[in-house]
Design a protein around this motif. Sequence first.
Motif, PDB file in Angstrom:
ATOM      1  N   SER A 117       0.833  -1.204   0.000  1.00  0.00           N
ATOM      2  CA  SER A 117       0.000   0.000   0.000  1.00  0.00           C
ATOM      3  C   SER A 117       0.865   1.249   0.000  1.00  0.00           C
ATOM      4  O   SER A 117       2.031   1.234   0.435  1.00  0.00           O
ATOM      5  CB  SER A 117      -0.927   0.007   1.219  1.00  0.00           C
ATOM      6  OG  SER A 117      -0.176   0.194   2.400  1.00  0.00           O
ATOM      7  N   LEU A 118       0.281   2.337  -0.456  1.00  0.00           N
ATOM      8  CA  LEU A 118       0.994   3.613  -0.467  1.00  0.00           C
ATOM      9  C   LEU A 118       1.291   4.112   0.947  1.00  0.00           C
ATOM     10  O   LEU A 118       2.396   4.623   1.194  1.00  0.00           O
ATOM     11  CB  LEU A 118       0.178   4.651  -1.255  1.00  0.00           C
ATOM     12  CG  LEU A 118       0.812   6.037  -1.374  1.00  0.00           C
ATOM     13  CD1 LEU A 118       2.170   5.957  -2.064  1.00  0.00           C
ATOM     14  CD2 LEU A 118      -0.104   6.988  -2.138  1.00  0.00           C
ATOM     15  N   PRO A 119       0.339   4.004   1.914  1.00  0.00           N
ATOM     16  CA  PRO A 119       0.702   4.430   3.281  1.00  0.00           C
ATOM     17  C   PRO A 119       1.908   3.667   3.840  1.00  0.00           C
ATOM     18  O   PRO A 119       2.752   4.267   4.529  1.00  0.00           O
ATOM     19  CB  PRO A 119      -0.572   4.127   4.080  1.00  0.00           C
ATOM     20  CG  PRO A 119      -1.673   4.204   3.072  1.00  0.00           C
ATOM     21  CD  PRO A 119      -1.089   3.678   1.811  1.00  0.00           C
ATOM     22  N   TYR A 120       2.002   2.371   3.523  1.00  0.00           N
ATOM     23  CA  TYR A 120       3.156   1.581   3.987  1.00  0.00           C
ATOM     24  C   TYR A 120       4.430   2.112   3.352  1.00  0.00           C
ATOM     25  O   TYR A 120       5.454   2.312   4.023  1.00  0.00           O
ATOM     26  CB  TYR A 120       2.937   0.108   3.629  1.00  0.00           C
ATOM     27  CG  TYR A 120       4.145  -0.771   3.883  1.00  0.00           C
ATOM     28  CD1 TYR A 120       4.545  -1.090   5.182  1.00  0.00           C
ATOM     29  CD2 TYR A 120       4.890  -1.267   2.812  1.00  0.00           C
ATOM     30  CE1 TYR A 120       5.654  -1.887   5.408  1.00  0.00           C
ATOM     31  CE2 TYR A 120       6.002  -2.064   3.032  1.00  0.00           C
ATOM     32  CZ  TYR A 120       6.387  -2.374   4.342  1.00  0.00           C
ATOM     33  OH  TYR A 120       7.482  -3.154   4.555  1.00  0.00           O
ATOM     34  N   ARG A 171       5.477   5.379   4.899  1.00  0.00           N
ATOM     35  CA  ARG A 171       6.139   5.219   6.221  1.00  0.00           C
ATOM     36  C   ARG A 171       7.595   4.799   6.046  1.00  0.00           C
ATOM     37  O   ARG A 171       8.482   5.318   6.744  1.00  0.00           O
ATOM     38  CB  ARG A 171       5.382   4.188   7.050  1.00  0.00           C
ATOM     39  CG  ARG A 171       4.057   4.694   7.614  1.00  0.00           C
ATOM     40  CD  ARG A 171       3.584   3.830   8.773  1.00  0.00           C
ATOM     41  NE  ARG A 171       3.369   2.450   8.368  1.00  0.00           N
ATOM     42  CZ  ARG A 171       2.244   1.966   7.866  1.00  0.00           C
ATOM     43  NH1 ARG A 171       1.205   2.788   7.697  1.00  0.00           N
ATOM     44  NH2 ARG A 171       2.138   0.700   7.532  1.00  0.00           N
ATOM     45  N   LEU A 172       7.839   3.883   5.113  1.00  0.00           N
ATOM     46  CA  LEU A 172       9.218   3.468   4.862  1.00  0.00           C
ATOM     47  C   LEU A 172      10.048   4.640   4.334  1.00  0.00           C
ATOM     48  O   LEU A 172      11.199   4.842   4.757  1.00  0.00           O
ATOM     49  CB  LEU A 172       9.242   2.324   3.841  1.00  0.00           C
ATOM     50  CG  LEU A 172       8.617   0.992   4.282  1.00  0.00           C
ATOM     51  CD1 LEU A 172       8.722  -0.032   3.167  1.00  0.00           C
ATOM     52  CD2 LEU A 172       9.288   0.451   5.543  1.00  0.00           C
ATOM     53  N   PHE A 173       9.468   5.420   3.446  1.00  0.00           N
ATOM     54  CA  PHE A 173      10.184   6.553   2.852  1.00  0.00           C
ATOM     55  C   PHE A 173      10.542   7.581   3.929  1.00  0.00           C
ATOM     56  O   PHE A 173      11.678   8.068   3.991  1.00  0.00           O
ATOM     57  CB  PHE A 173       9.309   7.170   1.760  1.00  0.00           C
ATOM     58  CG  PHE A 173       9.993   8.240   0.968  1.00  0.00           C
ATOM     59  CD1 PHE A 173      10.840   7.913  -0.088  1.00  0.00           C
ATOM     60  CD2 PHE A 173       9.801   9.576   1.270  1.00  0.00           C
ATOM     61  CE1 PHE A 173      11.465   8.902  -0.828  1.00  0.00           C
ATOM     62  CE2 PHE A 173      10.438  10.566   0.537  1.00  0.00           C
ATOM     63  CZ  PHE A 173      11.271  10.229  -0.514  1.00  0.00           C
ATOM     64  N   ASN A 174       9.576   7.916   4.784  1.00  0.00           N
ATOM     65  CA  ASN A 174       9.854   8.891   5.857  1.00  0.00           C
ATOM     66  C   ASN A 174      10.849   8.346   6.858  1.00  0.00           C
ATOM     67  O   ASN A 174      11.644   9.108   7.426  1.00  0.00           O
ATOM     68  CB  ASN A 174       8.549   9.268   6.559  1.00  0.00           C
ATOM     69  CG  ASN A 174       7.661  10.134   5.687  1.00  0.00           C
ATOM     70  OD1 ASN A 174       8.151  10.976   4.951  1.00  0.00           O
ATOM     71  ND2 ASN A 174       6.356   9.904   5.741  1.00  0.00           N
ATOM     72  N   PHE A 187      20.562   5.443   0.203  1.00  0.00           N
ATOM     73  CA  PHE A 187      19.983   4.786   1.368  1.00  0.00           C
ATOM     74  C   PHE A 187      18.545   4.329   1.084  1.00  0.00           C
ATOM     75  O   PHE A 187      18.141   3.225   1.464  1.00  0.00           O
ATOM     76  CB  PHE A 187      20.003   5.745   2.556  1.00  0.00           C
ATOM     77  CG  PHE A 187      19.531   5.118   3.840  1.00  0.00           C
ATOM     78  CD1 PHE A 187      20.377   4.316   4.596  1.00  0.00           C
ATOM     79  CD2 PHE A 187      18.218   5.311   4.285  1.00  0.00           C
ATOM     80  CE1 PHE A 187      19.937   3.733   5.765  1.00  0.00           C
ATOM     81  CE2 PHE A 187      17.774   4.721   5.452  1.00  0.00           C
ATOM     82  CZ  PHE A 187      18.638   3.936   6.205  1.00  0.00           C
ATOM     83  N   ILE A 188      17.778   5.179   0.416  1.00  0.00           N
ATOM     84  CA  ILE A 188      16.385   4.815   0.098  1.00  0.00           C
ATOM     85  C   ILE A 188      16.347   3.594  -0.806  1.00  0.00           C
ATOM     86  O   ILE A 188      15.541   2.682  -0.616  1.00  0.00           O
ATOM     87  CB  ILE A 188      15.667   6.012  -0.548  1.00  0.00           C
ATOM     88  CG1 ILE A 188      15.449   7.124   0.475  1.00  0.00           C
ATOM     89  CG2 ILE A 188      14.317   5.584  -1.145  1.00  0.00           C
ATOM     90  CD1 ILE A 188      14.920   8.423  -0.115  1.00  0.00           C
ATOM     91  N   MET A 189      17.233   3.557  -1.812  1.00  0.00           N
ATOM     92  CA  MET A 189      17.273   2.419  -2.725  1.00  0.00           C
ATOM     93  C   MET A 189      17.582   1.133  -1.969  1.00  0.00           C
ATOM     94  O   MET A 189      16.883   0.117  -2.109  1.00  0.00           O
ATOM     95  CB  MET A 189      18.326   2.670  -3.805  1.00  0.00           C
ATOM     96  CG  MET A 189      18.452   1.555  -4.826  1.00  0.00           C
ATOM     97  SD  MET A 189      17.095   1.559  -6.001  1.00  0.00           S
ATOM     98  CE  MET A 189      17.572   2.955  -7.005  1.00  0.00           C
ATOM     99  N   ASP A 190      18.616   1.167  -1.140  1.00  0.00           N
ATOM    100  CA  ASP A 190      19.011  -0.036  -0.391  1.00  0.00           C
ATOM    101  C   ASP A 190      17.934  -0.447   0.600  1.00  0.00           C
ATOM    102  O   ASP A 190      17.573  -1.632   0.709  1.00  0.00           O
ATOM    103  CB  ASP A 190      20.332   0.221   0.348  1.00  0.00           C
ATOM    104  CG  ASP A 190      21.498   0.430  -0.609  1.00  0.00           C
ATOM    105  OD1 ASP A 190      21.360   0.006  -1.777  1.00  0.00           O
ATOM    106  OD2 ASP A 190      22.510   1.027  -0.196  1.00  0.00           O
ATOM    107  N   PHE A 191      17.423   0.539   1.332  1.00  0.00           N
ATOM    108  CA  PHE A 191      16.450   0.226   2.381  1.00  0.00           C
ATOM    109  C   PHE A 191      15.166  -0.358   1.776  1.00  0.00           C
ATOM    110  O   PHE A 191      14.632  -1.356   2.278  1.00  0.00           O
ATOM    111  CB  PHE A 191      16.133   1.504   3.169  1.00  0.00           C
ATOM    112  CG  PHE A 191      15.241   1.279   4.353  1.00  0.00           C
ATOM    113  CD1 PHE A 191      15.748   0.750   5.536  1.00  0.00           C
ATOM    114  CD2 PHE A 191      13.880   1.580   4.283  1.00  0.00           C
ATOM    115  CE1 PHE A 191      14.916   0.550   6.630  1.00  0.00           C
ATOM    116  CE2 PHE A 191      13.045   1.371   5.370  1.00  0.00           C
ATOM    117  CZ  PHE A 191      13.574   0.859   6.553  1.00  0.00           C
ATOM    118  N   MET A 192      14.689   0.227   0.686  1.00  0.00           N
ATOM    119  CA  MET A 192      13.469  -0.267   0.063  1.00  0.00           C
ATOM    120  C   MET A 192      13.675  -1.670  -0.494  1.00  0.00           C
ATOM    121  O   MET A 192      12.796  -2.534  -0.403  1.00  0.00           O
ATOM    122  CB  MET A 192      13.023   0.690  -1.065  1.00  0.00           C
ATOM    123  CG  MET A 192      12.490   2.019  -0.577  1.00  0.00           C
ATOM    124  SD  MET A 192      10.976   1.823   0.401  1.00  0.00           S
ATOM    125  CE  MET A 192      10.656   3.526   0.821  1.00  0.00           C
TER     126      MET A 192
END
Length: 835
Positions: free
Chosen positions: A780-783, A786-789, A811-816
């Motif tokens: 979902s987009l809310p999920y 939350r990951l992005f923030n 960091f966003i690329m790796d974390f996602m």
Amino acid sequence: QINAEMRPLLQQAGLPVTKMAMHAHFISRVRNHLHLVLCFSPIGDAFRQRLRMFPSLVNCCTIDWFDEWPELALQSVAQFFLAAVDLGSDEVRSAVCDACVFIHMSVTDLAERFWTELRRRFYTTPKSYLDLINLYVALLGEKREEYGIARDRLLNGLSKLSETNVMIDKMKIDLGELQPVLEEKSKATAELMIQVNKDKAEAQIVKERVAADEAMVKVQAAETQAIKDDAQADLDKAMPALNSAVTSLNSLNKADITEIKSFPKPPPLVQTTMEAVCTLLQEKADWDTAKKVLSDSQFMPRLLGFDKDNIPDKVIKKLEKYTQDPAFTPEAVAKQSNAAKSLCMWAHAMDVYSKVAKEVGPKRAKLNEAEETLNKANAVLKTKQDELQGVIDRVAGLERQLEEAEAEQKSLADEADITAKRLVRAGKLTSALADEQVRWKETADKIGEDTELLVGDVFLGSACISYYGAFTGVYRDQVVEEWIKMCQDKAIPVSGNCTLRATLSNPVEVREWNIWGLPTDGVSIDNGILTTRGKRWPLMIDPQGQANTWVKNMCNKAGLRIVKLTDPSFLRTMENCVRIGSPVLMEDVGEVLDPSLETILNKQVFNSGGRRLIRIGDSDVDYDDNFKFYMTTKLPNPHYLPEVCIKVTIINFTVTRKGLEDQLLGDVVRAERPDLEELKDRLVVSISSDKKQLKDLEDKILKLLKESKGNILDDEVLINTLNNSKVTSGMIQGRVKEAEVTEREINEAREKYRAVASQGSIIYFVIADLALVGPMYQFSLPYFARLFNSCLETCEKSDDLPTRLKLLNAFIMDFMFVMVCRGLFEEHKLLFSFL
């Protein structure tokens, strides 16, 4: 009742009238005459299931499969409904009819491609085609009226300003010509005032002299009146007896005279009476002479006309012998002769009157002398009064001339004052609206040009509302581009860059939508227009909840009620909202709508007893025109059958890449530069409020100009209101310009973080596409948000902006990747890494 109806029929046919026979005859008539039509949609599982459950639908029914309408049928329907609509010419009308067919067929082909490429279903039906035509006719009338009113108001404002400029030039000339005339009139009036004052002084002298003479004459008149009153008082003493005697004489008749004459030897008092009468008449005082006097036909006239004022003294002296006799009284005489009584009274009256007249005589002489003197004085006074009146008349004439001169001078002065004030007001008006005049002219010309293009622009807008709500942005752009080219080829007046936003949206309204949570991308704005301008209630495909948030914020002040089909009391809530006109948001709608909503979706409103009613369930409810109904579903790819598509406007509110990028950019800036984002939010609200106020002020100015009567420059309240409105408008415009400059600066600062938001948006759509690999991969987009923030908070910090951006992207690329891979099968992780 059935038996009663069947009995005559059986008797007529000669059949036995029994219960079984009547029942059999009834069944036979029903079988022969009852026609039942069953309509089924072949799409979906319901038709197949019913055929399996009820084989008689195939065995006992005549199946007639209705195909979609051919182009010829679509063409004839369009010609029928557009026959009475003014489209400029018959050629344009024919072209629009062809365009209706083209659009319907192109959307059918687009729906097939939509299914082939994205596996998403959408159906076009004849109902959609009819809605397109009806919506086009209604919107064309509305937009023409709207443009006509707007243009008329602008042209009226320009006309008022033009008239004002003409009046200003004329008033300047009139005022220049009026000043010398006013000065000349003032000088003549001053000279006339001096002459009037001089004549008034002379008149006052004459008036005082005449007043003194009047006083003297009044004194003389008073003295004369006193003499007259004194003489009259003496006469009044004798007058009662004289009048009584005259009255008695008048009562005498011929018989009375004869009675006196008939006495051969009269009674003593009668004798005395007649002697007294003869003495007064200066006849011999004996009975024989008396009888002669009585026999005279002029006897009574002599008595009545007797000269009582000139009785000789010797006659009076002889008369006293009789009147001083105590026995000689009217009462005593009446005892001997009633007729002689009147003569006795007359003799006594003459005696009394002669004595009074002797006393009054000198007084009368004095009165005559006084009256003569008074008459001479009155004659002199009359001459002086005439002289005074002449002076007064001359002064009055001069005063009238003075009043007329002053009135004319005042009129000229008032006219000059009014002209000067008009010039001042005209200056205010022209200075206040000078800037607007050019803009109004350009806007009026632009509206005139746009009005000519309404035939095509509104047609494409109606097609967009009727058909393309279920498609994504790419498909919408492609089909609209195709429609524009088709209209241009068929010579239908249409804008080269025609869009739904340009035709049916209001910039102020769109900015308010953005404040309420509607994304700023073009697809989302189009969705907002589809939601508010469609003739059917909107059903929004909203897996990310954006439409939900927007509707809640937009309708919150109107008392929005939120329901779900699973709520036990949702129907009662619907009834209450329909009755009081509150908006309703129905969440989590599935692929099938509740049958109880049928009347609301079809807007089956009817009039009964002067009330507008709608049937909900088993009850009739008053229908309020302010009622709004919104539906949202979280299903990412729902399959709505044609019977649903024809009842609602399906709108695809799935988030777009540009819309999500703007949302993520806001999150990034809010995390990195909270002051910047807070200022941005305030500016958006401020600019929206100011532009709305500017629009309201312009409408107010144009409305006041249109409603003004007579000479606009005489309406000081209107001029001041216009001036104040323009001052306020100028202040707001300045504030808006400053805010827009600040907003541009803020946007430039925000754009530095665009790369992070853009990468985040791409990553989300890559993750979302995993659902095509396996249906269980639903994120979902809310999920994701939350990951992005979380990434923004936990990523390594740096004061250098380029370095910080690189760190965030990595960091966003790796974390996602790590977080999403936790939910993937091993065989799909490598595929995800390549995506």
